[in-house]
Design an enzyme around this catalytic site. Structure first.
Site, PDB file in Angstrom:
ATOM      1  N   CYS A 239       4.185  34.927  44.281  1.00 20.75           N
ATOM      2  CA  CYS A 239       4.016  33.855  43.318  1.00 20.75           C
ATOM      3  C   CYS A 239       4.683  34.286  42.010  1.00 20.75           C
ATOM      4  O   CYS A 239       4.135  35.122  41.293  1.00 20.75           O
ATOM      5  CB  CYS A 239       2.513  33.624  43.128  1.00 20.75           C
TER       6      CYS A 239
ATOM      7  N   CYS B  86       1.157  27.738  46.634  1.00 18.75           N
ATOM      8  CA  CYS B  86       1.532  28.377  45.371  1.00 18.75           C
ATOM      9  C   CYS B  86       0.345  28.412  44.413  1.00 18.75           C
ATOM     10  O   CYS B  86       0.249  27.601  43.479  1.00 18.75           O
ATOM     11  CB  CYS B  86       2.712  27.693  44.713  1.00 18.75           C
TER      12      CYS B  86
HETATM   13  P1  FAD Z   1       6.638  22.202  53.932  1.00 21.80           P
HETATM   14  O1  FAD Z   1       7.822  22.881  53.362  1.00 21.80           O
HETATM   15  O2  FAD Z   1       5.827  21.323  53.047  1.00 21.80           O
HETATM   16  O3  FAD Z   1       7.133  21.389  55.207  1.00 21.80           O
HETATM   17  C1  FAD Z   1       6.282  20.694  56.078  1.00 21.80           C
HETATM   18  C2  FAD Z   1       7.152  19.687  56.841  1.00 21.80           C
HETATM   19  O4  FAD Z   1       6.372  19.091  57.881  1.00 21.80           O
HETATM   20  C3  FAD Z   1       7.648  18.569  55.945  1.00 21.80           C
HETATM   21  O5  FAD Z   1       9.062  18.470  56.051  1.00 21.80           O
HETATM   22  C4  FAD Z   1       6.934  17.341  56.484  1.00 21.80           C
HETATM   23  O6  FAD Z   1       7.706  16.157  56.364  1.00 21.80           O
HETATM   24  C5  FAD Z   1       6.697  17.718  57.934  1.00 21.80           C
HETATM   25  N1  FAD Z   1       5.596  16.976  58.546  1.00 21.80           N
HETATM   26  C6  FAD Z   1       4.464  16.558  57.945  1.00 21.80           C
HETATM   27  N2  FAD Z   1       3.718  15.845  58.810  1.00 21.80           N
HETATM   28  C7  FAD Z   1       4.383  15.846  59.991  1.00 21.80           C
HETATM   29  C8  FAD Z   1       4.123  15.249  61.243  1.00 21.80           C
HETATM   30  N3  FAD Z   1       3.030  14.523  61.453  1.00 21.80           N
HETATM   31  N4  FAD Z   1       5.012  15.430  62.253  1.00 21.80           N
HETATM   32  C9  FAD Z   1       6.138  16.183  62.036  1.00 21.80           C
HETATM   33  N5  FAD Z   1       6.439  16.748  60.844  1.00 21.80           N
HETATM   34  C10 FAD Z   1       5.568  16.581  59.835  1.00 21.80           C
HETATM   35  N6  FAD Z   1       6.482  28.949  47.133  1.00 21.80           N
HETATM   36  C11 FAD Z   1       7.070  30.112  46.728  1.00 21.80           C
HETATM   37  O7  FAD Z   1       7.366  30.963  47.561  1.00 21.80           O
HETATM   38  N7  FAD Z   1       7.345  30.357  45.428  1.00 21.80           N
HETATM   39  C12 FAD Z   1       7.096  29.452  44.461  1.00 21.80           C
HETATM   40  O8  FAD Z   1       7.382  29.689  43.279  1.00 21.80           O
HETATM   41  C13 FAD Z   1       6.503  28.202  44.839  1.00 21.80           C
HETATM   42  N8  FAD Z   1       6.224  27.263  43.918  1.00 21.80           N
HETATM   43  C14 FAD Z   1       5.739  26.052  44.315  1.00 21.80           C
HETATM   44  C15 FAD Z   1       5.537  25.082  43.351  1.00 21.80           C
HETATM   45  C16 FAD Z   1       5.090  23.816  43.709  1.00 21.80           C
HETATM   46  C17 FAD Z   1       4.872  22.779  42.637  1.00 21.80           C
HETATM   47  C18 FAD Z   1       4.858  23.513  45.075  1.00 21.80           C
HETATM   48  C19 FAD Z   1       4.409  22.135  45.479  1.00 21.80           C
HETATM   49  C20 FAD Z   1       5.038  24.494  46.042  1.00 21.80           C
HETATM   50  C21 FAD Z   1       5.477  25.777  45.680  1.00 21.80           C
HETATM   51  N9  FAD Z   1       5.651  26.786  46.617  1.00 21.80           N
HETATM   52  C22 FAD Z   1       6.202  27.992  46.224  1.00 21.80           C
HETATM   53  C23 FAD Z   1       5.111  26.637  47.995  1.00 21.80           C
HETATM   54  C24 FAD Z   1       6.141  26.348  49.070  1.00 21.80           C
HETATM   55  O9  FAD Z   1       6.969  25.268  48.701  1.00 21.80           O
HETATM   56  C25 FAD Z   1       5.409  26.038  50.383  1.00 21.80           C
HETATM   57  O10 FAD Z   1       4.482  27.071  50.633  1.00 21.80           O
HETATM   58  C26 FAD Z   1       6.385  25.940  51.558  1.00 21.80           C
HETATM   59  O11 FAD Z   1       7.225  24.826  51.374  1.00 21.80           O
HETATM   60  C27 FAD Z   1       5.625  25.843  52.885  1.00 21.80           C
HETATM   61  O12 FAD Z   1       6.487  25.559  53.938  1.00 21.80           O
HETATM   62  P2  FAD Z   1       5.988  24.663  55.179  1.00 21.80           P
HETATM   63  O13 FAD Z   1       7.175  24.481  56.048  1.00 21.80           O
HETATM   64  O14 FAD Z   1       4.743  25.197  55.742  1.00 21.80           O
HETATM   65  O15 FAD Z   1       5.620  23.267  54.514  1.00 21.80           O
END
Ligand code: FAD
Length: 427
Positions: free
Chosen positions: A348, A168
């Site tokens: 965003c 983000c």
């Molecule tokens: P995540 O959702 O972070 O999930 C990763 C997962 O992998 C977690 O559950 C973790 O526990 C797991 N994991 C980690 N290590 C391991 C391991 N070794 N083995 C197995 N599992 C593991 N996005 C938007 O679209 N709009 C917004 O307005 C927005 N605002 C945001 C504001 C903030 C403050 C933040 C922090 C993020 C924001 N985002 C927004 C971004 C969005 O939340 C992320 O881009 C999204 O969650 C990415 O998904 P992901 O599954 O790749 O990662």
């Protein structure tokens, strides 16, 4: 590299990470092929809706609204393995877990997110959540942002943004605009000096949105410091240190005292990803930008924050990526050409004031990809409708749509159905 050994257990599709990307992909796969044998390796019993933390930091969402139990989100038919992966061994189609055990797979989806590197800023971890130092980038500290914003009546508030890529990209600015909006409403803005320190050379990476954001920088009287990177925090001394680009190309150290400091931490690929054969030179999992299949391992896909595709790292991007990965993975399993294409969409919603949002939606190369006609939502201007989208509709799209395989606002683009293999999209 680990030596070859028969994995203790094997599944058809192994998903590493049960965050936004892992759960959405599992749901999209099962929607297309009910009964598919899917295991999700995820260590956390809690799943967070991170986009909600910006609203928590302004007192608009209760923190509980942003968290659910992982076990309630695992799609029916998929199996949750509560473990952490510590190593990828794609040459032998297996991963290693923290307890030393191996899990084998026919197809792998890597979605472990990114690492928030709080430790890269000396002094930060010790003081986060105290001494006026906060961050919306963690569930624990986001409520403290709102406490600080309400308590500050005069003084200096600093907001920081590390080098890209971060998840983000607008997150650090959103925290600042919403705080400033509160100080305007309370008649305090003239007594609060606001500084925005970004390591980058511009306010926002896609030009079309900059004029609308600059209008708010001026409205709130923000002192915009480009090329200024946070390097250390002294919480008790209420002082932040920055590395600032000097005119001769050198770097100058600058100290700023603060009453409130909102930090967005530096972000990298997780260590076990960086050290694995899946990593590109950048550390992120190396995928083809269109198909999201791994560049070197044909039975591996990656999406979400951990992958190398140069899109904005957002849940909005994941919403579009998950159906692409689901379709292409099943095509590979069935020996057919991959046809689903990801265009780099990310979004965003920049919360410029309570009740208005500049809705940045763009794909690869900064191409604008609006979801709505301009007369309804003009993404380059503050919009009330976009605020309702963020505060009411998008959380529902996340929990009820994306994590359940409904794919609202997420239909993938397709290549024409020809038998010809397309470069980067071969089965
Ligand atoms: P995540 O959702 O972070 O999930 C990763 C997962 O992998 C977690 O559950 C973790 O526990 C797991 N994991 C980690 N290590 C391991 C391991 N070794 N083995 C197995 N599992 C593991 N996005 C938007 O679209 N709009 C917004 O307005 C927005 N605002 C945001 C504001 C903030 C403050 C933040 C922090 C993020 C924001 N985002 C927004 C971004 C969005 O939340 C992320 O881009 C999204 O969650 C990415 O998904 P992901 O599954 O790749 O990662």
């Amino acid at each position: 590299m680990p030596t070859r050994a028969a994995p203790a257990t094997t599944c058809d599709v192994l998903i590493v990470g049960g965050g936004a990307a892992g759960i959405a992909t599992a749901a999209s796969l099962l929607k297309r092929q009910p009964g598919l044998d899917i295991w999700i390796v995820e260590p956390s019993e809690r799943h967070y809706y991170q986009p909600g933390w910006t609203m928590v930091g302004r007192g608009l969402f209760r923190p509980e609204r942003t968290v659910r139990m992982t076990e309630d989100l695992i799609p029916p038919g998929a199996e949750w393995i509560r473990a952490s992966v510590v190593a990828f061994d794609p040459d032998h189609d297996r991963v290693q877990c923290a307890d030393g055990g191996w899990i084998g797979y026919r197809m792998l989806v890597a979605a472990p997110g990114l690492k928030l590197d709080w430790g890269a800023i000396p002094g930060l971890m010790e003081t986060l959540g105290r001494n006026g130092v906060t961050s919306n980038y963690s569930f624990e500290s986001a409520p403290y942002t709102w406490e600080l914003v309400q308590a500050l009546h005069r003084g200096r508030a600093l907001f920081t943004q590390p080098p890209m890529p971060i998840k983000c990209a607008g997150g650090p600015q959103k925290a600042m605009y919403l705080s400033a909006d509160h100080w305007v409403r309370e008649g305090l803005i003239d007594d609060i000096q606001i500084e925005f320190h970004t390591a980058g050379p511009v306010l926002f990476g896609v030009k079309a949105y900059v004029p609308a954001l600059m209008a708010y920088i001026e409205k709130y009287g923000v002192d915009l410091r480009l090329g200024s990177r946070l390097t250390a925090v002294d919480g008790p001394g209420r002082t932040a240190t920055f590395a600032v680009g000097g005119p001769d190309g050198g770097v100058v150290e600058e100290r700023r005292e603060f009453d409130m400091l909102h930090v967005c931490p530096p972000q990298t690929a997780p260590g076990f990803v960086r050290d694995s054969p899946l990593a590109a030179a950048s550390g992120w999992i190396e995928v083809d930008d269109s198909s999201l299949r791994h560049a070197r391992f044909e039975n591996v896909f990656a999406l979400g924050d951990a992958c190398s595709a140069p899109n904005a790292k957002t849940a909005a991007a994941v919403r579009k990526q998950a159906p692409v990965v689901a379709e292409n993975l099943l095509s590979v399993m069935r020996g057919r050409p991959m046809r689903a294409v990801y265009d780099g969409y990310g979004s965003c919603p920049l919360t410029v004031e309570r009740g208005k949002i500049v809705l940045a939606e763009f794909g690869y190369g900064g191409k604008l990809l609006p979801s709505f006609p301009k007369w309804l939502v003009d993404g380059t201007r503050p919009s009330r409708l976009a605020w309702h989208l963020k505060s009411e509709i998008l959380p529902e799209i996340y929990w009820q749509g994306m994590l359940k395989g409904h794919e609202w606002l997420a239909a993938p683009h397709h290549l024409p159905a020809t038998p010809r293999a397309v470069e980067g999209l071969r089965p």
